[in-house]
Scaffold this motif. Structure first.
Motif, PDB file in Angstrom:
ATOM      1  N   GLN A   1      45.599   0.524 100.710  1.00 18.83           N
ATOM      2  CA  GLN A   1      47.032   0.698 100.966  1.00 18.83           C
ATOM      3  C   GLN A   1      47.379   0.340 102.403  1.00 18.83           C
ATOM      4  O   GLN A   1      48.365  -0.349 102.665  1.00 18.83           O
ATOM      5  CB  GLN A   1      47.456   2.140 100.645  1.00 18.83           C
ATOM      6  CG  GLN A   1      47.430   2.448  99.167  1.00 18.83           C
ATOM      7  CD  GLN A   1      47.614   3.927  98.851  1.00 18.83           C
ATOM      8  OE1 GLN A   1      47.399   4.798  99.690  1.00 18.83           O
ATOM      9  NE2 GLN A   1      48.014   4.217  97.628  1.00 18.83           N
ATOM     10  N   GLU A   2      46.567   0.803 103.330  1.00 19.51           N
ATOM     11  CA  GLU A   2      46.806   0.491 104.743  1.00 19.51           C
ATOM     12  C   GLU A   2      46.672  -1.007 104.993  1.00 19.51           C
ATOM     13  O   GLU A   2      47.468  -1.602 105.717  1.00 19.51           O
ATOM     14  CB  GLU A   2      45.834   1.258 105.642  1.00 19.51           C
ATOM     15  CG  GLU A   2      46.141   2.729 105.762  1.00 19.51           C
ATOM     16  CD  GLU A   2      45.151   3.476 106.641  1.00 19.51           C
ATOM     17  OE1 GLU A   2      44.449   2.839 107.449  1.00 19.51           O
ATOM     18  OE2 GLU A   2      45.083   4.711 106.511  1.00 19.51           O
ATOM     19  N   GLY A   3      45.669  -1.612 104.378  1.00 21.14           N
ATOM     20  CA  GLY A   3      45.460  -3.051 104.547  1.00 21.14           C
ATOM     21  C   GLY A   3      46.610  -3.860 103.978  1.00 21.14           C
ATOM     22  O   GLY A   3      47.057  -4.843 104.577  1.00 21.14           O
ATOM     23  N   LYS A   4      47.106  -3.444 102.828  1.00 20.46           N
ATOM     24  CA  LYS A   4      48.225  -4.151 102.198  1.00 20.46           C
ATOM     25  C   LYS A   4      49.464  -4.054 103.084  1.00 20.46           C
ATOM     26  O   LYS A   4      50.150  -5.057 103.306  1.00 20.46           O
ATOM     27  CB  LYS A   4      48.500  -3.547 100.820  1.00 20.46           C
ATOM     28  CG  LYS A   4      49.564  -4.268 100.040  1.00 20.46           C
ATOM     29  CD  LYS A   4      49.717  -3.659  98.647  1.00 20.46           C
ATOM     30  CE  LYS A   4      50.767  -4.389  97.841  1.00 20.46           C
ATOM     31  NZ  LYS A   4      50.933  -3.823  96.499  1.00 20.46           N
TER      32      LYS A   4
ATOM     33  N   GLU B   1      52.221  -8.271 108.986  1.00 21.36           N
ATOM     34  CA  GLU B   1      51.793  -9.476 109.688  1.00 21.36           C
ATOM     35  C   GLU B   1      52.408 -10.719 109.048  1.00 21.36           C
ATOM     36  O   GLU B   1      52.799 -11.655 109.734  1.00 21.36           O
ATOM     37  CB  GLU B   1      50.269  -9.575 109.696  1.00 21.36           C
ATOM     38  CG  GLU B   1      49.613  -8.552 110.604  1.00 21.36           C
ATOM     39  CD  GLU B   1      48.095  -8.576 110.550  1.00 21.36           C
ATOM     40  OE1 GLU B   1      47.522  -9.444 109.866  1.00 21.36           O
ATOM     41  OE2 GLU B   1      47.476  -7.713 111.192  1.00 21.36           O
ATOM     42  N   GLY B   2      52.486 -10.730 107.725  1.00 18.44           N
ATOM     43  CA  GLY B   2      53.083 -11.863 107.011  1.00 18.44           C
ATOM     44  C   GLY B   2      54.553 -12.025 107.345  1.00 18.44           C
ATOM     45  O   GLY B   2      55.038 -13.144 107.549  1.00 18.44           O
ATOM     46  N   LYS B   3      55.286 -10.909 107.418  1.00 16.71           N
ATOM     47  CA  LYS B   3      56.703 -10.960 107.773  1.00 16.71           C
ATOM     48  C   LYS B   3      56.870 -11.522 109.183  1.00 16.71           C
ATOM     49  O   LYS B   3      57.714 -12.387 109.416  1.00 16.71           O
ATOM     50  CB  LYS B   3      57.328  -9.567 107.713  1.00 16.71           C
ATOM     51  CG  LYS B   3      57.768  -9.137 106.350  1.00 16.71           C
ATOM     52  CD  LYS B   3      58.465  -7.781 106.442  1.00 16.71           C
ATOM     53  CE  LYS B   3      58.910  -7.292 105.097  1.00 16.71           C
ATOM     54  NZ  LYS B   3      59.576  -5.982 105.173  1.00 16.71           N
TER      55      LYS B   3
END
Length: 101
Positions: free
Chosen positions: A45-48, A54-56
């Motif tokens: 969950q934290e990684g997602k 980061e993607g945004k």
């Protein structure tokens, strides 16, 4: 207490001790497994969430860069000097020179 009763008592105590040891081991194994599963889920969950953030950010930066390239192309087409385009868009001279007018 006769010998038979003493032996029975010792065997009961031995059985209790063995049961406690087995129960403790089983409990530790179950607890460890549950902890690993919960930790893995929490980590995923934290990684997602971090990946989405980061993607945004990366997407926003890329969008801003594309926007600056578009502005630079218009400025170049209107005859603005390269140094002014660099000043306003923060693009490199090389990037601006590569834009076809």
């Amino acid at each position: 207490m006769d010998v038979l009763e003493v032996i029975k008592k010792q065997e009961r105590e031995k059985g209790k001790l063995e049961g406690l040891q087995e129960g403790k081991l089983e409990g530790l194994q179950e607890g460890k497994l549950k902890g690993l599963q919960e930790g893995k889920l929490e980590g995923l969950q934290e990684g997602k969430l971090k990946g989405l953030q980061e993607g945004k950010l990366e997407g926003l930066q890329e969008g801003k860069h594309i926007s600056m390239l578009s502005i630079a192309a218009e400025m170049k087409k209107e005859g603005f000097p390269i140094d002014k385009i660099v000043q306003f868009t923060k693009l490199s001279t090389t990037e601006i020179e590569l834009i076809s007018s």
